[in-house]
Design an enzyme around this catalytic site. Structure first.
Site, PDB file in Angstrom:
ATOM      1  CG  ASP A 238       2.232  -4.669   6.115  1.00  0.00           C
ATOM      2  OD1 ASP A 238       3.411  -4.416   6.380  1.00  0.00           O
ATOM      3  OD2 ASP A 238       1.884  -5.459   5.229  1.00  0.00           O
TER       4      ASP A 238
ATOM      5  CE1 TYR B  28      -5.917  -1.564  10.282  1.00  0.00           C
ATOM      6  CE2 TYR B  28      -5.801   0.822  10.450  1.00  0.00           C
ATOM      7  CZ  TYR B  28      -5.969  -0.411  11.052  1.00  0.00           C
ATOM      8  OH  TYR B  28      -6.172  -0.491  12.413  1.00  0.00           O
TER       9      TYR B  28
ATOM     10  CG  PHE C  97      -2.826  -0.554  15.811  1.00  0.00           C
ATOM     11  CD1 PHE C  97      -3.286  -1.830  15.525  1.00  0.00           C
ATOM     12  CD2 PHE C  97      -1.547  -0.412  16.331  1.00  0.00           C
ATOM     13  CE1 PHE C  97      -2.502  -2.944  15.776  1.00  0.00           C
ATOM     14  CE2 PHE C  97      -0.754  -1.521  16.580  1.00  0.00           C
ATOM     15  CZ  PHE C  97      -1.227  -2.795  16.309  1.00  0.00           C
TER      16      PHE C  97
ATOM     17  CG  HIS D 254      -1.698  -8.249  16.499  1.00  0.00           C
ATOM     18  ND1 HIS D 254      -2.911  -7.872  15.955  1.00  0.00           N
ATOM     19  CD2 HIS D 254      -0.769  -7.410  15.971  1.00  0.00           C
ATOM     20  CE1 HIS D 254      -2.728  -6.858  15.135  1.00  0.00           C
ATOM     21  NE2 HIS D 254      -1.437  -6.553  15.122  1.00  0.00           N
TER      22      HIS D 254
END
Length: 228
Positions: free
Chosen positions: A71, A73, A84, A193
């Site tokens: 997703d 942020y 990221f 992750h």
């Protein structure tokens, strides 16, 4: 012309040609309607003009690496269309801090002082989220609305149309989306992750950045300068 169509038209012709079927899929057309309603009622991230930023900054002919996120942020000022990454001047979220920690461990070149990853994107690293929008302060709010089908199509078409790409899949969610990748044609790097909840279970110490560059070099491609 709708704002969405303006965004599609802003893509270079190679991306538009590759993804023409995806833009005509019923799920994508339904997604456009959903987003229009959402933007009228709520604050949505990233801003509309940044939704396809990953494609704009990384033209199709330059793609060498795909780093798949989940997703955008959901905090104010953070999302700008690259997985990221956060815009210049914004504090690095925890997952990005762990990415930089592993980068330093892997390449021994220090931790970048800039939390914006546009420099990676411009070198051919497609920073693609599975879901390209989110409602403010509500993570996952735009999942299962059509974005996943669209980004599945992006991944499948990159896999089938090209050879010698590197797909970086951090976490089980990304790895499930990566099932459409032909591993006989591409390098697929998988680990846990970089989130603080899972980074210690295989992400830290996985050395993805040096592995990417070794593979690119073996294919006669320019390596990525990860520490700009």
């Amino acid at each position: 012309m709708s704002v969405n169509q303006q965004l599609v038209n802003s893509l270079d012709s190679s991306w538009k040609d590759l993804l023409s079927e995806e833009f005509q899929n019923k799920s994508y057309l339904n997604l456009k309607n959903f987003l229009a309603v959402e933007r009228a009622a709520y604050r949505i991230y990233p801003s509309n003009e940044k939704v396809f930023e990953a494609f704009r900054l990384t033209p199709l002919k330059k793609v060498k690496v795909v780093i798949l996120g989940q997703d955008p942020y959901h905090g104010e000022g953070q999302a700008h269309g690259l997985s990221f990454s956060v815009p210049p001047g914004i504090k690095a979220p925890p997952s990005l801090r762990n990415i930089f920690k592993e980068l330093n461990t892997d390449l021994k070149e220090g931790i970048p002082i800039n939390n914006c990853l546009e420099g990676w994107a411009k070198q051919g690293v497609l920073l693609l989220n599975a879901t390209l929008t989110v409602r403010a302060k509500l993570p996952g709010s735009h999942q299962n609305k059509g974005w996943e089908e669209f980004t599945d199509g992006v991944i499948e078409k990159l896999s089938s149309s090209y050879e010698g790409l590197v797909f970086v899949l951090w976490g089980s969610y990304a790895q499930k989306k990566g099932l459409v990748i032909d591993k006989s044609k591409h390098l697929v790097l998988e680990s846990s992750h970089p989130s603080p909840f899972s980074a210690h279970r295989g992400f830290l110490g996985s050395k993805p950045f040096s592995q990417v560059n070794e593979y690119l070099k073996s294919k006669g491609k320019d390596e990525i300068n990860w520490t700009i």
